[in-house]
Scaffold this active site. Structure first.
Site, PDB file in Angstrom:
ATOM      1  N   ASP A 176      19.445 -34.690  11.165  1.00 45.92           N
ATOM      2  CA  ASP A 176      18.847 -35.658  10.235  1.00 45.92           C
ATOM      3  C   ASP A 176      18.060 -34.934   9.146  1.00 45.92           C
ATOM      4  O   ASP A 176      17.588 -35.555   8.186  1.00 45.92           O
ATOM      5  CB  ASP A 176      18.002 -36.703  10.971  1.00 45.92           C
ATOM      6  CG  ASP A 176      16.879 -36.093  11.783  1.00 45.92           C
ATOM      7  OD1 ASP A 176      16.736 -34.854  11.790  1.00 45.92           O
ATOM      8  OD2 ASP A 176      16.131 -36.866  12.431  1.00 45.92           O
ATOM      9  N   SER A 177      17.951 -33.599   9.262  1.00 47.86           N
ATOM     10  CA  SER A 177      17.368 -32.804   8.173  1.00 47.86           C
ATOM     11  C   SER A 177      18.211 -32.949   6.903  1.00 47.86           C
ATOM     12  O   SER A 177      17.764 -32.566   5.820  1.00 47.86           O
ATOM     13  CB  SER A 177      17.250 -31.327   8.571  1.00 47.86           C
ATOM     14  OG  SER A 177      18.478 -30.845   9.069  1.00 47.86           O
ATOM     15  N   ASP A 208      23.144 -36.045  14.825  1.00 51.15           N
ATOM     16  CA  ASP A 208      21.752 -36.419  15.116  1.00 51.15           C
ATOM     17  C   ASP A 208      21.587 -37.937  15.134  1.00 51.15           C
ATOM     18  O   ASP A 208      22.147 -38.643  14.288  1.00 51.15           O
ATOM     19  CB  ASP A 208      20.840 -35.836  14.024  1.00 51.15           C
ATOM     20  CG  ASP A 208      19.607 -35.179  14.601  1.00 51.15           C
ATOM     21  OD1 ASP A 208      19.329 -35.377  15.793  1.00 51.15           O
ATOM     22  OD2 ASP A 208      18.937 -34.441  13.855  1.00 51.15           O
ATOM     23  N   LYS A 259      22.403 -35.950  19.404  1.00 51.27           N
ATOM     24  CA  LYS A 259      21.087 -35.363  19.721  1.00 51.27           C
ATOM     25  C   LYS A 259      20.021 -36.448  19.572  1.00 51.27           C
ATOM     26  O   LYS A 259      19.992 -37.149  18.554  1.00 51.27           O
ATOM     27  CB  LYS A 259      20.783 -34.177  18.793  1.00 51.27           C
ATOM     28  CG  LYS A 259      19.386 -33.585  19.041  1.00 51.27           C
ATOM     29  CD  LYS A 259      19.189 -32.240  18.381  1.00 51.27           C
ATOM     30  CE  LYS A 259      18.917 -32.283  16.900  1.00 51.27           C
ATOM     31  NZ  LYS A 259      17.750 -33.100  16.498  1.00 51.27           N
ATOM     32  N   GLU A 287      15.882 -37.371  19.789  1.00 53.89           N
ATOM     33  CA  GLU A 287      14.512 -36.839  19.773  1.00 53.89           C
ATOM     34  C   GLU A 287      13.622 -37.644  20.722  1.00 53.89           C
ATOM     35  O   GLU A 287      13.520 -38.864  20.587  1.00 53.89           O
ATOM     36  CB  GLU A 287      13.921 -36.914  18.352  1.00 53.89           C
ATOM     37  CG  GLU A 287      14.528 -35.912  17.405  1.00 53.89           C
ATOM     38  CD  GLU A 287      13.738 -35.772  16.099  1.00 53.89           C
ATOM     39  OE1 GLU A 287      12.581 -36.215  16.012  1.00 53.89           O
ATOM     40  OE2 GLU A 287      14.330 -35.205  15.153  1.00 53.89           O
ATOM     41  N   GLU A 302      11.677 -27.255  19.781  1.00 53.06           N
ATOM     42  CA  GLU A 302      11.276 -26.855  18.420  1.00 53.06           C
ATOM     43  C   GLU A 302       9.771 -26.574  18.351  1.00 53.06           C
ATOM     44  O   GLU A 302       8.939 -27.406  18.757  1.00 53.06           O
ATOM     45  CB  GLU A 302      11.654 -27.990  17.438  1.00 53.06           C
ATOM     46  CG  GLU A 302      11.257 -27.680  16.005  1.00 53.06           C
ATOM     47  CD  GLU A 302      11.961 -28.564  14.975  1.00 53.06           C
ATOM     48  OE1 GLU A 302      12.858 -29.354  15.345  1.00 53.06           O
ATOM     49  OE2 GLU A 302      11.611 -28.445  13.782  1.00 53.06           O
TER      50      GLU A 302
HETATM   51  O1  KIV Z   1      17.829 -32.060  11.963  1.00 49.83           O
HETATM   52  C1  KIV Z   1      17.754 -30.854  12.222  1.00 49.83           C
HETATM   53  O2  KIV Z   1      18.070 -29.983  11.392  1.00 49.83           O
HETATM   54  C2  KIV Z   1      17.290 -30.454  13.531  1.00 49.83           C
HETATM   55  C3  KIV Z   1      17.140 -29.003  13.823  1.00 49.83           C
HETATM   56  C4  KIV Z   1      15.933 -28.464  13.170  1.00 49.83           C
HETATM   57  C5  KIV Z   1      17.138 -28.705  15.278  1.00 49.83           C
HETATM   58  O3  KIV Z   1      17.016 -31.283  14.347  1.00 49.83           O
END
Ligand code: KIV
Length: 274
Positions: A54-55, A93, A122, A124, A191
């Site tokens: 999600d970055s 994500d 993934k 969180e 992280e």
């Molecule tokens: O969204 C992302 O880039 C991440 C990584 C920093 C693990 O979750």
């Protein structure tokens, strides 16, 4: 700077490979990727797996946090990466609040990510998400947990800060990691946490721990592609190593092109149609 010849492109990873890698001790290398051009390059690399994080809300869309990401956004990037890197295991994500709006909404979102080309999702945080994580893994969708500095909690944390500094917080983090494992997660991302607790979690869990700012005792490492390539030289948290002076190199190419056009050096006769 040392240079590395491309290694043999490894076989595409599968979920059972993650436990094998934990047992063999061979480090797992994950990188974020959001688009087809980089995915094509990464498809020919020895990087083990790609995270469509999600970055992307920050790196690709210019927002100042990951909170602005949504399922449509991540699914579009997953689909681009899947087309560019058919030889890589891809993790999609699960964006902000997706697992907090009830099981049906969560499952529809997982379905979108998997149908867009993700092999795993993934998630969180685990507290309050236990039922949904259990349901997702029981549905055959592999889950990678994400603990420690979970950027979707940036407002609750009061900024992007190293987590689990006190003994109580470390004990809590270990409980959360065990909980992800017990609910069927195949790996976790840890992280920005102190190296000692990352090492303890790594030696306690049977699933691999992939670190970012979690020291060297973990089973693998992940970085954001744009950070590794040095696209933003002023972004330099302690854990980050720039493997390229990307901003300068790319900026230089832009300026050479502009100068060539202005001087009449581009295009040449050979670059023009007869
Ligand atoms: O969204 C992302 O880039 C991440 C990584 C920093 C693990 O979750």
């Amino acid at each position: 700077m040392s240079s590395h010849l491309p290694l043999a492109v490894p076989k595409k990873m599968t979920v059972p490979d993650f436990k094998r890698r934990k047992l063999s001790g061979e480090k797992i290398v994950m990188l974020t990727c959001y688009d087809s051009s980089f995915a094509r390059l990464l498809n020919e690399s020895s990087i083990d797996l790609l995270l469509v994080g999600d970055s992307c809300a920050m790196t690709m869309h210019g927002y100042d946090s990951t909170i602005q990401a949504n399922v449509e956004m991540i699914a579009a990037h997953v689909s681009a990466v899947a087309r560019g890197a058919p030889g890589k295991f891809i993790v999609g994500d699960v964006p902000f609040l997706t697992v907090r709006r009830g099981l049906e909404h969560a499952m529809e979102s997982m379905e979108r990510l998997v149908k867009a080309g993700a092999h795993a999702v993934k998630i969180e945080g685990i507290r309050g998400n236990e039922e949904i994580v259990g349901h997702v893994t029981a549905s055959g969708i592999p889950v990678m947990g994400h603990l420690g500095l979970t950027p979707q909690f940036v407002n609750a944390f009061g900024g992007m800060k190293v987590q689990a500094k006190t003994e109580d917080e470390k004990a809590n983090l270990l409980v959360e990691a065990r909980s992800f494992e017990a609910l069927g997660a195949f790996s976790i991302v840890l992280e920005c946490v102190p190296s000692d607790i990352a090492a303890e979690i790594t030696s306690t869990l049977k699933i691999p721990v992939i670190g970012i700012g979690a020291g060297e005792a973990v089973d693998g490492q992940v970085l954001v592609l744009q950070d590794l390539l040095g696209f933003n030289p002023s972004f330099k948290p302690k854990f980050l190593r720039h493997y390229l002076d990307g901003a300068a190199l790319i900026g230089n190419a832009f300026e050479r092109f502009a100068a060539d056009v202005r001087n009449g050096n581009y295009p040449s006769k050979e670059e023009s149609y007869g």
